[in-house]
Design a protein around this motif. Structure first.
Motif, mmCIF file in Angstrom:
data_model
loop_
_atom_site.group_PDB
_atom_site.id
_atom_site.type_symbol
_atom_site.label_atom_id
_atom_site.label_comp_id
_atom_site.label_asym_id
_atom_site.label_seq_id
_atom_site.Cartn_x
_atom_site.Cartn_y
_atom_site.Cartn_z
ATOM 1 N N LEU A 294 10.284 -7.994 7.275
ATOM 2 C CA LEU A 294 10.732 -8.492 5.977
ATOM 3 C C LEU A 294 9.591 -8.459 4.964
ATOM 4 C CD1 LEU A 294 13.034 -9.731 4.321
ATOM 5 C CD2 LEU A 294 12.273 -11.982 5.092
ATOM 6 N N GLY A 295 8.390 -8.821 5.395
ATOM 7 C CA GLY A 295 7.239 -8.712 4.512
ATOM 8 C C GLY A 295 7.037 -7.284 4.036
ATOM 9 N N PHE A 296 7.192 -6.335 4.959
ATOM 10 C CA PHE A 296 7.019 -4.919 4.605
ATOM 11 C C PHE A 296 8.058 -4.471 3.588
ATOM 12 C CE2 PHE A 296 7.972 -0.440 5.076
ATOM 13 C CZ PHE A 296 6.708 0.143 5.012
ATOM 14 N N THR A 297 9.339 -4.712 3.874
ATOM 15 C CA THR A 297 10.395 -4.211 2.989
ATOM 16 C C THR A 297 10.360 -4.884 1.620
ATOM 17 O OG1 THR A 297 12.001 -5.833 3.835
ATOM 18 C CG2 THR A 297 11.884 -3.701 4.952
ATOM 19 N N ALA A 298 10.033 -6.187 1.602
ATOM 20 C CA ALA A 298 10.013 -6.909 0.331
ATOM 21 C C ALA A 298 8.943 -6.368 -0.596
ATOM 22 C CB ALA A 298 9.795 -8.395 0.585
ATOM 23 N N PHE A 299 7.741 -6.168 -0.075
ATOM 24 C CA PHE A 299 6.628 -5.767 -0.922
ATOM 25 C C PHE A 299 6.521 -4.252 -1.086
ATOM 26 C CE2 PHE A 299 5.740 -10.136 -0.283
ATOM 27 C CZ PHE A 299 4.963 -10.521 -1.363
ATOM 28 N N PHE A 300 7.236 -3.512 -0.273
ATOM 29 C CA PHE A 300 7.326 -2.066 -0.469
ATOM 30 C C PHE A 300 7.927 -1.753 -1.834
ATOM 31 C CE2 PHE A 300 9.878 1.850 -0.040
ATOM 32 C CZ PHE A 300 8.886 2.756 0.331
ATOM 33 N N THR A 301 8.873 -2.579 -2.269
ATOM 34 C CA THR A 301 9.541 -2.330 -3.550
ATOM 35 C C THR A 301 8.778 -2.867 -4.753
ATOM 36 O OG1 THR A 301 10.781 -4.404 -3.413
ATOM 37 C CG2 THR A 301 11.806 -2.467 -2.443
ATOM 38 N N ALA A 302 7.850 -3.803 -4.542
ATOM 39 C CA ALA A 302 7.238 -4.514 -5.668
ATOM 40 C C ALA A 302 6.530 -3.606 -6.676
ATOM 41 C CB ALA A 302 6.288 -5.589 -5.151
ATOM 42 N N PRO A 303 5.666 -2.658 -6.241
ATOM 43 C CA PRO A 303 5.023 -1.795 -7.250
ATOM 44 C C PRO A 303 6.032 -0.994 -8.059
ATOM 45 C CG PRO A 303 3.886 -1.648 -5.136
ATOM 46 C CD PRO A 303 5.155 -2.394 -4.888
ATOM 47 N N ALA A 304 7.099 -0.524 -7.410
ATOM 48 C CA ALA A 304 8.104 0.261 -8.122
ATOM 49 C C ALA A 304 8.862 -0.583 -9.131
ATOM 50 C CB ALA A 304 9.078 0.887 -7.117
ATOM 51 N N LEU A 305 9.225 -1.796 -8.744
ATOM 52 C CA LEU A 305 9.947 -2.680 -9.663
ATOM 53 C C LEU A 305 9.110 -2.980 -10.905
ATOM 54 C CD1 LEU A 305 11.456 -5.170 -7.054
ATOM 55 C CD2 LEU A 305 12.750 -3.560 -8.469
ATOM 56 N N ASN A 306 7.812 -3.213 -10.709
ATOM 57 C CA ASN A 306 6.930 -3.474 -11.852
ATOM 58 C C ASN A 306 6.729 -2.234 -12.709
ATOM 59 O OD1 ASN A 306 5.637 -6.315 -11.840
ATOM 60 N ND2 ASN A 306 5.610 -5.748 -9.689
ATOM 61 N N ALA A 307 6.486 -1.098 -12.060
ATOM 62 C CA ALA A 307 6.256 0.139 -12.816
ATOM 63 C C ALA A 307 7.495 0.530 -13.607
ATOM 64 C CB ALA A 307 5.852 1.270 -11.870
ATOM 65 N N ARG A 308 8.670 0.344 -13.022
ATOM 66 C CA ARG A 308 9.914 0.668 -13.708
ATOM 67 C C ARG A 308 10.029 -0.106 -15.019
ATOM 68 N NH1 ARG A 308 13.697 4.056 -15.381
ATOM 69 N NH2 ARG A 308 15.765 3.128 -15.548
ATOM 70 N N MET A 309 9.702 -1.394 -14.970
ATOM 71 C CA MET A 309 9.802 -2.214 -16.168
ATOM 72 C C MET A 309 8.793 -1.769 -17.222
ATOM 73 S SD MET A 309 11.523 -4.544 -17.581
ATOM 74 C CE MET A 309 11.390 -5.610 -19.008
ATOM 75 N N PHE A 310 7.564 -1.468 -16.819
ATOM 76 C CA PHE A 310 6.561 -1.034 -17.787
ATOM 77 C C PHE A 310 6.921 0.326 -18.382
ATOM 78 C CE2 PHE A 310 3.799 -4.258 -15.842
ATOM 79 C CZ PHE A 310 3.266 -4.826 -16.989
ATOM 80 N N VAL B 135 0.831 -1.206 0.000
ATOM 81 C CA VAL B 135 0.000 0.000 0.000
ATOM 82 C C VAL B 135 0.866 1.256 0.000
ATOM 83 C CG1 VAL B 135 -1.660 1.341 1.334
ATOM 84 C CG2 VAL B 135 -1.971 -1.131 1.078
ATOM 85 N N LEU B 136 1.847 1.306 0.901
ATOM 86 C CA LEU B 136 2.702 2.486 0.971
ATOM 87 C C LEU B 136 3.567 2.613 -0.272
ATOM 88 C CD1 LEU B 136 3.689 4.897 2.574
ATOM 89 C CD2 LEU B 136 5.357 3.407 3.703
ATOM 90 N N GLY B 137 4.174 1.510 -0.714
ATOM 91 C CA GLY B 137 5.002 1.564 -1.910
ATOM 92 C C GLY B 137 4.216 1.972 -3.139
ATOM 93 N N GLY B 138 2.978 1.475 -3.258
ATOM 94 C CA GLY B 138 2.140 1.845 -4.392
ATOM 95 C C GLY B 138 1.762 3.314 -4.399
#
Length: 412
Positions: free
Chosen positions: A301-317, A256-259
């Motif tokens: 660890l759950g927080f830090t791992a998924f905090f980056t997920a939206p950014a990693l996907n958006a970067r690729m798109f 949620v926060l990363g997104g």
């Protein structure tokens, strides 16, 4: 946010539950199948291998098919794979069912991600991906712990039956709410050769490396979190579903926060999240014998791992704007390369007799390498003068694809 994006997130909930629930079922599966825990852990890698292979292959194979129809077919195959797993008479059959399920899961992720970003403006891509990744986060909060709990009380096969039911529910949602789309047939129709041009860009490969290393770091440890909690931290096996749920709570909060901030601060989100994962994994390696520390750090660890997920996907798109389906497929493959290598390295460390804290150190090393990769990408990005978006594939046709300009040039 369009309702269809939330439907895709619901479907991802079913997919994610299947992908990760074995982390809470390794011990009963190993006992039932007569194999070691590292061997049972290879079932997680089997799923990841299927994702690695399936995402680009199915994305290419279905490039000119209606996306809604493709999503429906893939969910149906995924559900059948879960049924095969529930009925598996041997480890080999269970392994094969995981690969088949993963192929369908990979295709759904690739096509579903392309559908999700196509339904929102460019500046809302990270938010749309956060909804899909949020389905994965909720799977970790509810689906994975529920699967572990169900496995403890009704047998691990019951968890597979439950996921088959969830996939059927997701199929109904896709049929009812994802809009019908027609594949373009004119000059803007998808062209595989033109879309493959995105892989000439160094930034694309750096983005993929960051995704793979980030995923590998986390799931190197997460795959063996249950045994670490019981054998090292001294918790009873009944605590495992609760701790997995806490990991999922952290994952949802991170998503949620990363997104929310990734669209405006893409590199800051990536760098901050991967660095934090490095710190958390290192701390877990040092304090694994403390039950309180292990439980707390699992949530973080759950927080830090998924905090980056939206950014990693958006970067690729953003980088591969010319090939949204292949972009989603390739990033899915990269993530699951990490999911394959991470648990494999963790199992190798255990086979060498180094213990579960060494698994956490291995994850920290992978995350630290991801930090270096992200810093390199950020410097290259700044040297290029800002945002880099490859021209759309409609600008190319098969006759002059080879004569087209270098796709790594800035067009934004």
């Amino acid at each position: 946010m369009p309702l269809a994006v939330y439907v895709l997130g619901l479907s991802v909930f079913a997919l994610g539950t299947s992908e990760f629930m074995l982390s809470g079922l390794l011990q009963p599966v190993a006992r039932d199948m007569g194999v070691s825990i590292p061997t049972a852990g290879l079932l997680i890698s089997a799923f990841a291998i299927g994702m690695v292979v399936g995402a680009p292959v199915l994305a290419a194979a279905t490039l000119r098919l209606p996306r809604r129809t493709t999503l429906m077919a893939l969910l149906a195959v995924f559900g059948l794979g879960q049924i095969a797993g529930a009925l598996a008479p041997s480890y080999g059959v269970l392994f094969a069912s995981r690969v088949v399920s993963a192929l369908a899961c990979a295709g759904f992720w690739a096509v579903g991600a392309a559908v999700a970003v196509s339904l929102v403006p460019v500046n809302a891509r990270a938010k749309a991906m956060a909804v899909m990744v949020g389905g994965l986060s909720i799977a970790n909060i509810a689906g994975v712990p529920a699967g572990a709990l169900l496995g403890q009380h009704a047998g691990w096969r019951a968890a597979f039956w439950a996921v088959a039911g969830l996939s059927a529910l997701g199929l109904v949602g896709v049929v009812a709410l994802v809009p019908r789309t027609q594949v373009p047939t004119g000059d803007d129709r998808p062209r595989l050769r033109a879309e493959l041009r995105i892989y000439r860009d160094r930034q694309v490969w750096l983005a993929l490396a960051a995704t793979a290393l980030s995923g590998g770091a986390v799931f190197c440890l997460f795959s063996y979190l249950g045994p670490l909690l019981t054998d090292v931290a001294g918790l009873d096996e009944s605590w495992v579903p609760t701790v997995l749920a806490l990991f999922g709570v952290g994952a949802l909060l991170g998503t949620v926060l990363g997104g929310r901030i990734a669209d405006a601060h893409l590199f800051g989100t990536m760098l901050g999240g991967i660095t934090a994962s490095t710190v958390v994994l290192s701390a877990l390696a040092l304090t694994a014998h403390s039950a309180v520390a292990a439980v707390t750090l699992a949530l973080l660890l759950g927080f830090t791992a998924f905090f980056t997920a939206p950014a990693l996907n958006a970067r690729m798109f953003n980088l591969a704007n010319a090939a949204p389906t292949l972009a989603g497929a390739t990033n899915t493959s990269a993530f699951n390369i990490g999911n394959t290598v991470g648990p494999w390295l963790g199992g190798l460390v255990l086979d060498l007799g180094w213990g579960y804290p060494a698994v956490a150190w291995t994850g920290a090393a992978l995350a630290g390498t991801g930090v270096v990769t992200t810093v390199a990408a950020m410097r290259l990005h700044r040297a290029a003068g800002g945002s880099r978006v490859i021209a759309t594939s409609a600008a190319y046709d098969l006759a002059d694809a080879e004569a087209a300009p270098d796709p790594s040039r800035t067009t934004h």
